[in-house]
Scaffold this active site. Structure first.
Site, short mmCIF file in Angstrom:
data_model
loop_
_atom_site.label_atom_id
_atom_site.label_comp_id
_atom_site.label_asym_id
_atom_site.label_seq_id
_atom_site.Cartn_x
_atom_site.Cartn_y
_atom_site.Cartn_z
CD GLU A 1 -2.79 -1.31 2.42
OE1 GLU A 1 -2.78 -0.38 3.24
OE2 GLU A 1 -3.50 -2.31 2.53
CD GLU B 1 -4.63 -7.89 1.73
OE1 GLU B 1 -5.50 -7.14 2.20
OE2 GLU B 1 -3.41 -7.68 1.86
O1 9MR Z 1 -7.66 -7.85 8.56
C1 9MR Z 1 -6.74 -6.99 9.19
C2 9MR Z 1 -7.37 -6.39 10.42
O2 9MR Z 1 -7.58 -7.37 11.40
C3 9MR Z 1 -6.49 -5.28 10.97
O3 9MR Z 1 -7.16 -4.63 12.04
C4 9MR Z 1 -6.16 -4.29 9.89
C5 9MR Z 1 -5.27 -3.19 10.41
O4 9MR Z 1 -4.73 -2.40 9.42
O5 9MR Z 1 -5.51 -4.95 8.82
C6 9MR Z 1 -6.36 -5.90 8.22
O6 9MR Z 1 -5.70 -6.46 7.11
C7 9MR Z 1 -5.37 -5.56 6.05
C8 9MR Z 1 -4.15 -6.09 5.35
O7 9MR Z 1 -3.12 -6.31 6.26
C9 9MR Z 1 -3.68 -5.14 4.27
N1 9MR Z 1 -4.75 -4.87 3.35
C10 9MR Z 1 -6.00 -4.44 3.91
C11 9MR Z 1 -6.45 -5.47 4.96
C12 9MR Z 1 -7.81 -5.12 5.48
O8 9MR Z 1 -7.76 -3.87 6.13
#
Ligand code: 9MR
Length: 467
Positions: free
Chosen positions: A159, A276
């Protein structure tokens, strides 16, 4: 040819649903067995609840029987693995790697350089370039080194592109402190530590068109530059957190747009992975049976990219059951393929049937594990015409420039290399001995140069550009 084939699959799967015939296939077929047969990876995260032992027993049973690739939801991120400076915690990650090994699954590592889930101690070094460079390098060295040979692919950078304009995300601690070269550097360092791992750039909204105004268009230009400069990147991860287009008219992503990105990346010998996936509905609306069926068709359209594009191999869903999903935080719901009770939804059936009925076009080699491995590693984009195997062959040197640093890999250990920088007429510009694999180029004027490295009896000469 391929489109006709995809359409035939759609008609067939629709007919099967209509007739309620999904069970006509062998009862023991799973997404996993069919993915294996089709030479692709299909997977779902292990939710954070799994790491805490907070999930019912059938969750794990479903996970390991249906999927052949796994990634941790939060447990390999920076804040989890290096909660305080230079003190590493691998417990949860080890637990997942062990699980994957016991069940014969491929492992993704997520994520090394990301603006989010960075512990506070890193933010305390805001603006201190040298310190942040060494923090990032040390993190990569330790984390990638710990799982070397056990993690098949890494999201090296996650990102890093802005949401609003086609440019880098300027607010991150890494960008602010180091500048965009943190990205190139992260790839080079990761490759140095684990030369066999596939290295991805991962981001969201990449399904919104490949044009200069969209994220994917901006990214594509960066991938071209990385490839040209020999930065070791093998894959782009499209997170693909999308919304059902009928319940949100403003959502502009589409499987066709993502397919265009896959095709552009193929020209660079870089893979596309869906990393994802979730297809949510707006929170608060009633989701009908036909909504769920339409959702299933969208899951299938994204799967088609992975089945049909030769440089696409991975279809990873960000969760197993709607009950344990991050989507609520995004004001979305019901984006996964199992419902709250871990019962398969129409999306599951849609994927299953597509995997059962897919036949690769006759004129194309079926994807198999050889193809998967060779796509990135043998026809790698690292250096046109040069494979990653050659790139990493023992005693073979390689060079990359990231920002103002020259990286030399493949040095015979403990032997200094003589590094000469020449102008394009062959006149010496700079000369140094290099032991640790890096040469500082900050005092060299911008331009094109030739670098010659001599290390024992091995030498390498390569043109580089310093900007
Ligand atoms: O699913 C993840 C969630 O539990 C966390 O709170 C969050 C914090 O940023 O991150 C989520 O996973 C993310 C992933 O690492 C990167 N792409 C977006 C995902 C969904 O937010």
């Amino acid at each position: 040819m391929k489109k006709t084939h995809a359409f035939a699959g759609l008609v067939l799967s629709t007919a099967l649903f209509g007739a309620g015939l999904t069970n006509a296939f062998a009862a023991d077929e799973t997404l996993r067995s069919l993915a294996d047969k089709n030479g692709i990876y299909i997977g779902a995260i292990l939710n954070s609840q799994w790491f805490n032992g907070g999930l019912p027993g059938n969750y794990e049973q479903i996970h390991k029987s249906q999927f052949n690739i796994v990634v941790a939801e939060n447990e390999m991120k920076f804040d989890a693995t290096e909660p305080s400076e230079n003190r590493f915690n691998y417990n949860n990650g080890d637990k997942m790697v062990k699980y994957a090994k016991a069940n014969g699954m491929r492992v993704r590592g997520h994520a090394l350089a990301w603006h989010s889930q960075v512990p506070n101690w890193v933010n305390n070094y805001k603006g201190n370039k040298q310190k942040l460079l060494s923090v990032l390098k040390n993190h990569i060295k330790n984390v990638v080194g710990h799982w070397k040979g056990q993690i098949d692919e890494w999201d090296v950078v996650n990102e890093a592109i802005s949401n609003n304009e086609p440019q880098w995300r300027t607010g991150s601690v890494w960008y602010q402190g180091i500048g965009p070269e943190f990205i190139d550097s992260a790839f080079v360092w990761t490759h140095e530590v684990d030369p066999d791992a596939e290295l991805c750039y991962n981001d969201y909204n990449l399904e919104q068109g490949v044009n200069p105004k969209a994220k994917a268009g901006f990214l594509l230009e960066q991938v071209k530059r990385w490839v040209k400069n020999g930065i070791p990147i093998h894959c782009v991860g499209s997170q693909t957190h999308v919304e059902d287009t009928t319940t949100d008219k403003h959502f502009i992503g589409s499987p066709d747009s993502l397919r265009s990105l896959a095709k552009e990346l193929a020209k660079l010998n870089v893979k596309l992975k869906i990393t994802e996936l979730d297809i949510g509905f707006k929170s608060g609306i009633n989701v009908s049976k036909s909504d769920l069926e339409r959702q299933g068709q969208t899951f299938r359209q994204y799967l088609d990219i992975i089945l049909e594009e030769p440089n696409a191999d991975t279809y990873l869903i960000w969760g197993v059951s709607d009950k344990w999903s991050w989507l609520g935080g995004l004001n979305r719901q019901k984006g996964l393929i199992y419902d709250d009770n871990l019962k398969p939804k129409p999306a599951f059936d849609s994927i299953l049937v597509r995997l059962q009925t897919y036949e690769p076009p006759k004129d194309t080699a079926k994807k198999d594990s050889t193809v998967k491995d060779s796509t990135a590693k043998d026809s790698t984009a690292l250096d046109p015409g040069q494979s990653i195997k050659q790139f990493n062959a023992p005693n073979s040197l390689s060079l990359h420039v990231a920002g103002r640093t020259l990286f030399v890999t493949g040095l015979a250990s403990k032997t200094a290399a003589k590094v000469d920088l020449l102008d394009l007429q062959g006149r010496p510009v700079y000369s140094t001995n290099c032991i640790n694999g890096t040469v500082d180029l900050s005092n060299i004027a911008e331009g094109l140069y030739v670098v010659r490295v001599q290390n024992g009896s091995t030498n390498l000469t390569k043109r580089i550009s310093i900007k």
